[in-house]
Scaffold this motif. Structure first.
Motif, PDB file in Angstrom:
ATOM      1  N   UNK A 114       0.828  -1.206   0.000  1.00 32.31           N
ATOM      2  CA  UNK A 114       0.000   0.000   0.000  1.00 32.31           C
ATOM      3  C   UNK A 114       0.865   1.260   0.000  1.00 32.31           C
ATOM      4  N   UNK A 115       1.940   1.237   0.766  1.00 36.00           N
ATOM      5  CA  UNK A 115       2.847   2.394   0.807  1.00 36.00           C
ATOM      6  C   UNK A 115       3.455   2.631  -0.576  1.00 36.00           C
ATOM      7  N   UNK A 116       3.858   1.559  -1.263  1.00 33.97           N
ATOM      8  CA  UNK A 116       4.417   1.682  -2.614  1.00 33.97           C
ATOM      9  C   UNK A 116       3.398   2.284  -3.574  1.00 33.97           C
ATOM     10  N   UNK A 117       2.156   1.828  -3.510  1.00 40.92           N
ATOM     11  CA  UNK A 117       1.112   2.366  -4.382  1.00 40.92           C
ATOM     12  C   UNK A 117       0.860   3.847  -4.092  1.00 40.92           C
ATOM     13  N   UNK A 118       0.852   4.212  -2.833  1.00 42.45           N
ATOM     14  CA  UNK A 118       0.626   5.617  -2.464  1.00 42.45           C
ATOM     15  C   UNK A 118       1.780   6.494  -2.943  1.00 42.45           C
ATOM     16  N   UNK A 119       2.987   5.985  -2.827  1.00 46.09           N
ATOM     17  CA  UNK A 119       4.154   6.758  -3.275  1.00 46.09           C
ATOM     18  C   UNK A 119       4.188   6.913  -4.789  1.00 46.09           C
ATOM     19  N   UNK A 120       3.663   5.928  -5.501  1.00 43.35           N
ATOM     20  CA  UNK A 120       3.669   5.960  -6.964  1.00 43.35           C
ATOM     21  C   UNK A 120       2.738   7.029  -7.518  1.00 43.35           C
ATOM     22  N   UNK A 121       1.788   7.479  -6.710  1.00 42.45           N
ATOM     23  CA  UNK A 121       0.858   8.515  -7.146  1.00 42.45           C
ATOM     24  C   UNK A 121      -0.274   7.925  -7.976  1.00 42.45           C
TER      25      UNK A 121
END
Length: 125
Positions: free
Chosen positions: A46-53
């Motif tokens: 989830x953190x990766x998806x949020x960081x990806x924008x």
């Protein structure tokens, strides 16, 4: 119906560790015309998806397999992404900083989700 029309194209990050609940949320979001980002079942994912924008808002399970969702909530807040929490415990498990966010009490209906997404959409602008 105007409320649902206003949700078309909304990009919603879905974070939920229960597969059946996640699938139900995805179906509801698709019915409402939203674009599902994820879903993510683990905090790191989830953190990766949020960081990806590429998201407008997020729907977060409060607890992912015993791990609190708060690091993701903090990241989303820093990036200006509104969020709602989906939990079976109401707002009892929220931190003070999260108390202004909408809470969907599990189980919820599509109309409840639409109402909360309309709140989040208004916060997006």
């Amino acid at each position: 119906m105007t409320e649902i029309a206003d949700l078309k194209g909304l990009r919603v990050l879905v974070v939920e560790d229960e597969m059946m609940v996640s699938m139900m949320i995805e179906d509801m979001l698709c019915d409402l015309g939203c674009h599902v980002v994820g879903p993510a079942a683990r905090l790191d994912e989830a953190m990766d998806l949020a960081r990806a924008g590429g998201i407008d808002c997020a729907l977060l399970d409060l607890n992912l397999g015993g791990q609190p969702i708060f690091p993701l909530a903090d990241l989303l807040r820093e990036r200006g992404h509104p969020m709602a929490f989906a939990t079976g415990y109401g707002d009892a498990g929220l931190r003070d900083v999260d108390r202004g966010c909408p809470v969907l009490q599990k189980p919820f209906r599509e109309g409840d989700l639409a109402r909360v997404l309309a709140e989040l959409r208004a916060a997006v602008g």
